[in-house]
Design an enzyme around this catalytic site. Structure first.
Site, PDB file in Angstrom:
ATOM      1  N   LYS A  63      51.794  27.887  53.315  1.00  0.00           N
ATOM      2  CA  LYS A  63      51.337  29.262  53.548  1.00  0.00           C
ATOM      3  C   LYS A  63      52.500  30.072  54.090  1.00  0.00           C
ATOM      4  O   LYS A  63      53.323  29.548  54.858  1.00  0.00           O
ATOM      5  CB  LYS A  63      50.208  29.265  54.586  1.00  0.00           C
ATOM      6  CG  LYS A  63      49.321  30.477  54.513  1.00  0.00           C
ATOM      7  CD  LYS A  63      48.225  30.304  53.491  1.00  0.00           C
ATOM      8  CE  LYS A  63      47.361  31.537  53.390  1.00  0.00           C
ATOM      9  NZ  LYS A  63      46.260  31.348  52.448  1.00  0.00           N
ATOM     10  N   ASN A  84      34.141  41.354  45.969  1.00  0.00           N
ATOM     11  CA  ASN A  84      34.533  40.840  44.644  1.00  0.00           C
ATOM     12  C   ASN A  84      33.818  39.544  44.293  1.00  0.00           C
ATOM     13  O   ASN A  84      33.246  39.401  43.221  1.00  0.00           O
ATOM     14  CB  ASN A  84      36.045  40.622  44.612  1.00  0.00           C
ATOM     15  CG  ASN A  84      36.780  41.941  44.627  1.00  0.00           C
ATOM     16  OD1 ASN A  84      36.325  42.919  44.040  1.00  0.00           O
ATOM     17  ND2 ASN A  84      37.905  41.986  45.333  1.00  0.00           N
ATOM     18  N   VAL A  85      33.845  38.565  45.214  1.00  0.00           N
ATOM     19  CA  VAL A  85      33.236  37.271  44.900  1.00  0.00           C
ATOM     20  C   VAL A  85      31.706  37.338  45.036  1.00  0.00           C
ATOM     21  O   VAL A  85      30.976  36.871  44.160  1.00  0.00           O
ATOM     22  CB  VAL A  85      33.794  36.156  45.811  1.00  0.00           C
ATOM     23  CG1 VAL A  85      33.161  34.824  45.445  1.00  0.00           C
ATOM     24  CG2 VAL A  85      35.308  36.060  45.700  1.00  0.00           C
TER      25      VAL A  85
END
Ligand code: NAD
Length: 351
Positions: free
Chosen positions: A79, A182-183
């Site tokens: 990350k 969005n999801v």
């Protein structure tokens, strides 16, 4: 029994990023390369100091190792965390400097967008490195918005969880969805097509109203949704939706949603189990996005993405069955499986 036995190992490698002229101040953490290059997005966020940013990078990189291993991707976990400069800043210069830093790692870390970054930022980074995904999709190839793939993976996992618990399809089942961005909205459309009944909540009333019109969903307040009569609760907003209060109030027998880090504390997996609630671990069911990002980096097709995403359903079923048979919280079983996959690949590399 206490869930959450991750060993919280420090990353095997981390690089501090600093370029004053470009406003770059951050860290790339590589937690594991046992399965392949460390893959995980780049977060741009305001942190009080560098140590807070580093702690977040280490935690998130570890999470990516588990998610990528569980999705059987040929990637380890990493990350990037960048501190958002105060006030106005030159975004292009910042992400070009970030791209140069990624390039120096020579492919050991592959980046993409995350909270606070977007496609245009990745395009800036890509001017200096090819180890970046989450860019504009090319015709016939994987790429573009990962949200529909994340929604599909959650949907497939939910189908299996419902089949396991109720022996039925999703038709006529009530699903409460917290967060219809969005999801969450994509998930609602899939559920509506399947004949599920929807109850939705979001801090954005416009999104709720639009989705209700399209799907027939019933809108409730965000505080009230966990106490709604529903067979399934799908947290699809921010992390931490399952805390002491919401777990105590939850009426649904199944939790299966897209949000990352749904449990506010690891022991809540035990509390859910004690209450007889089936919890499908977040990082197992929401891997559709990283599957799409990985496929883009590898130059694979959308069909290959679909094939991998469709494996999320049977995988969720397998781990829920093992958890039930061994009387263990599903997150514990998931972590154990993921750790086995990390070690096995590493062993294979050395034989
Ligand atoms: P998004 O920003 O499009 O949607 C989030 C929605 O949650 C928004 O509609 C927002 O108004 C709502 N929201 C925010 N705070 C809320 C609150 N306190 N109560 C109720 N609603 C609230 O984000 P998204 O891309 O749909 O992602 C949703 C979740 O899924 C996030 O936790 C994200 O980390 C996780 N996730 C997303 C992907 C992906 O492919 N987009 C992949 C893996 C995990």
């Amino acid at each position: 029994m206490v869930a959450g036995t991750r060993r919280m190992m420090p990353p095997m490698e981390y690089v501090r990023l600093f370029d004053e002229a470009a406003g770059l101040d951050g860290v790339i953490a590589i937690h594991s390369t046992a399965r392949g290059p460390a893959a995980g997005g780049c977060r741009l966020w305001s942190y009080a100091d560098s140590s807070e940013a580093m702690a977040d990078a280490f935690r998130l990189a570890e999470g990516m190792s588990y998610k990528n291993a569980m999705a059987r991707l040929p990637f380890g976990g990493g990350k990037a965390v960048l501190r958002r400069p105060a006030g106005e800043f030159d975004r292009r210069a910042l992400f070009e400097a970030f791209g140069r830093a990624v390039e120096k790692l020579d492919g050991r870390y592959v980046t993409a967008e995350d909270v606070g970054t977007d496609v245009s930022d990745m395009e800036c980074a890509a001017r200096h490195t090819r180890h970046v995904a989450g860019r504009t999709a090319l015709p016939g190839l994987a790429g573009g918005d990962p949200s529909p793939w994340t929604a599909l993976g959650v949907f497939e996992a939910m189908k299996e969880a419902v089949r396991l618990r109720h022996g039925s399809s999703l038709a006529g089942v009530t699903v409460s969805v917290l967060g219809v961005g969005n999801v969450g909205a994509g998930l609602c459309h899939l559920l509506a097509e399947e004949g599920a009944r929807l109850v939705i909540a979001d801090i954005d009333p416009v999104r709720c109203a639009r989705l209700a019109e399209q799907t027939g969903a019933r809108i409730v307040g965000i505080e009230a949704i966990v106490a709604e009569d529903a067979e399934v609760f799908a947290p699809c907003a921010l992390g931490g939706a399952l805390d002491e209060a919401t777990v105590a109030a939850l009426k649904a027998g199944i939790v299966c949603g897209a949000a990352n880090n749904q449990l506010a504390a690891p022991h809540l997996a035990d509390v859910l189990m004690a209450r007889g609630i089936t919890y499908a671990p977040d990082y197992v069911v929401n891997a559709g996005g990283i599957i799409n990002v990985a496929a883009e980096y590898l130059g694979e097709s959308a069909d290959q993405v679909r094939g991998r995403v469709m494996e999320i359903g049977p995988r969720t079923r397998e781990l829920l069955e093992i958890a039930a048979a061994e009387n263990l919280p599903p997150p514990l079983v998931a972590d154990r499986m993921a750790e086995g996959l990390m070690v096995r690949e590493r062993d294979l590399e050395t034989v």
